[in-house]
Structure formats: C-alpha cells, structure tokens
Design an enzyme around this catalytic site. Sequence first.
Site, mmCIF file in Angstrom:
data_model
loop_
_atom_site.group_PDB
_atom_site.id
_atom_site.type_symbol
_atom_site.label_atom_id
_atom_site.label_comp_id
_atom_site.label_asym_id
_atom_site.label_seq_id
_atom_site.Cartn_x
_atom_site.Cartn_y
_atom_site.Cartn_z
ATOM 1 N N GLN A 1 -7.732 10.470 -3.814
ATOM 2 C CA GLN A 1 -6.730 9.253 -4.500
ATOM 3 C C GLN A 1 -7.662 8.655 -5.703
ATOM 4 O OE1 GLN A 1 -5.156 5.453 -3.211
ATOM 5 N NE2 GLN A 1 -3.763 6.790 -2.716
ATOM 6 N N ASP B 1 -1.873 7.770 2.304
ATOM 7 C CA ASP B 1 -1.897 6.651 1.492
ATOM 8 C C ASP B 1 -2.197 5.439 2.159
ATOM 9 O OD1 ASP B 1 -1.860 5.454 -1.060
ATOM 10 O OD2 ASP B 1 0.013 4.749 -0.743
ATOM 11 N N SER C 1 -2.266 2.541 -6.512
ATOM 12 C CA SER C 1 -2.520 4.013 -6.718
ATOM 13 C C SER C 1 -1.968 4.718 -8.009
ATOM 14 C CB SER C 1 -1.842 4.782 -5.501
ATOM 15 O OG SER C 1 -2.298 4.042 -4.160
#
Length: 303
Positions: free
Chosen positions: A285, A211, A235
């Site tokens: 993502q 991430d 996110s």
Amino acid sequence: MTSSTADAPPVTFAALLALEQEEPETFRAPGHGGPPERTFGGTLVAQALLAAGRTVAPERSAHSLHAYFLRPGDASAPTDYRVTAIRDGATYATRQVVAAQHGKPTFLLTASFQLPEDGREHQLPRLDAPPPEQLPTLQEASAGLGGALGRWFARLPLTRPLDLRFDGELPRVAAARGEAAAPRHRFWLRTREHLPDAQLPHSCVVAYVSDMLLLSTSLAPHATTSGAPDVAAASIDHAVWFHRPFRADEWLFYEQESSSAFGGRALCHGRLFTRSGDLVATVAQEAMIRDRAAPADSPTARN
C-alpha cells in the site's frame, strides 16, 4: 467512541458482504443510515472484490487485486459497484469495478481470477510468531488504558468483526506516551463468525483486513498514528496477492511494516500466514501522510 458507534450493533461480515444485485453487473451495498462517517477502506476493497467475484465462474479464485482510493466514502450512504468484464480467458478472468456515491466515483479496483492448476512451490519468509493462545486478548491488552487510547481499543470489537491478538505493544500505545516505535505491527486474527466453504468470502475478509492498521506503521517512527490531530493520512493505492487457499474463520497471522516515507507519501507492506505456516497473501500500500493542515490545492482538499 461516538454515541452512534456505542449504540449500534457490532459489525458482522454477513452484513458487510450482503451486496444487493441490481443488474447483472451492478451491485449495491446499503449504508448504515446513521450520521455520516468515513468508510473504512477495507470495506470498499472487500465489497468490490465480492462484486467482481460474483461475475466470474465460481471455480475461479481471486489471485490478485489492485485498487485506488479516489474520494472519501460516506459509510452512512449506499455505495454502488459497477463491474466491467475486461477478459475471460481459458485460465484467467479480469474484472474492473468502480464504486460510486452521489454520482461520483470513490474507488477503483481491478481483480484477476484463476482456475486451479498445479505448479512449482516455494515461499519466503517463514512464519515466526507465538501461538495466539499465548497472546493477550483485546480486553487484556487494553486493561488500565483510559482516554482516547482506551476508547480506541473499546471501539475495535464494535467496528471490526474479528478476534484479534497483538504480538507486542502497538505503536499507538507508544505514541500515546509521545514515544517513537518501530514501523511494524504483528497480530493474529480470525472472524468471530463461521464463513461458507467457498473461497470468495474468505478472500473478501482478507481484502478487508489488508487495510487494517497498515497505514499506521508508517507513522510509528514519528511518535504519532492515523487519526491523530497532527496528521492528515489516507490510503492512495492498495494491492493484494492471494497465493494459496485458506480460511479466514481460522487463525491468520498478519505482519506489517513500512519501508519508506518521503515527500508526503509512505510505502507499507504486509504478509498473512496460516497457523501451519503457509504464506497465503501479500499486501502493498502507498499512503499519503502529511502534517496538518493540508494545502488548499491538494488532492485531498479537492476531493
């Protein structure tokens, strides 16, 4: 850098992955006890994967995870992870994990674990990167930088327990000059601490790293970055596929890119390679990116 960050000891993976088992399928991560601040998404992914992995046989390794960020987490408060065993098959085991704070779910993860088996092998693409020794250290890369950009670089070693070597100028540096950049990051990484031999903690480190900086690739063509005052970004969902065994306390190369941004959302991708060139993980993502301020009826405002 906030005073609380400057005064706090550097983060370690030993601390991040020190979950307390409260019941057979319930785990707790303690908060840092300082002022409230938003939990880094990679921390949630890593801790949830660890909680799931502790409920399966140790010979089964994580091969995929899929996660949704539901509400912003508070790093100062404890986080509870409740694991549900969805299935235990002959080869695969599936777990669902819900993270909660203050009685509300903040994060949802499903993970699948597999027993080792032989099979056909191939990979695309191949590693194309200079060795880490040829790239500047964080101190060298940030030399002469002042203001918010200098503080961001100075904060990295305190908040990310990693040795980092960036291949080329970060888009964040271009954004500080008001310039657009390609939607791409390329960097080497490894933990600053030795990890156990079991694969699970190494997979948790890559879950954490997956991430890191990824969302900002989608903002580079727009001459801005995550955390800038003109951007509301977060996110939404996150996936990691683990392909081969690896060690996260040895150099891994992470290449990231964003292929699309439209309608207040962006799609980002990443690949991690060992130094020898093995592709060990793939990341995807979807993120929310909006110009500030977000509408009052948006999911972010409601959360």
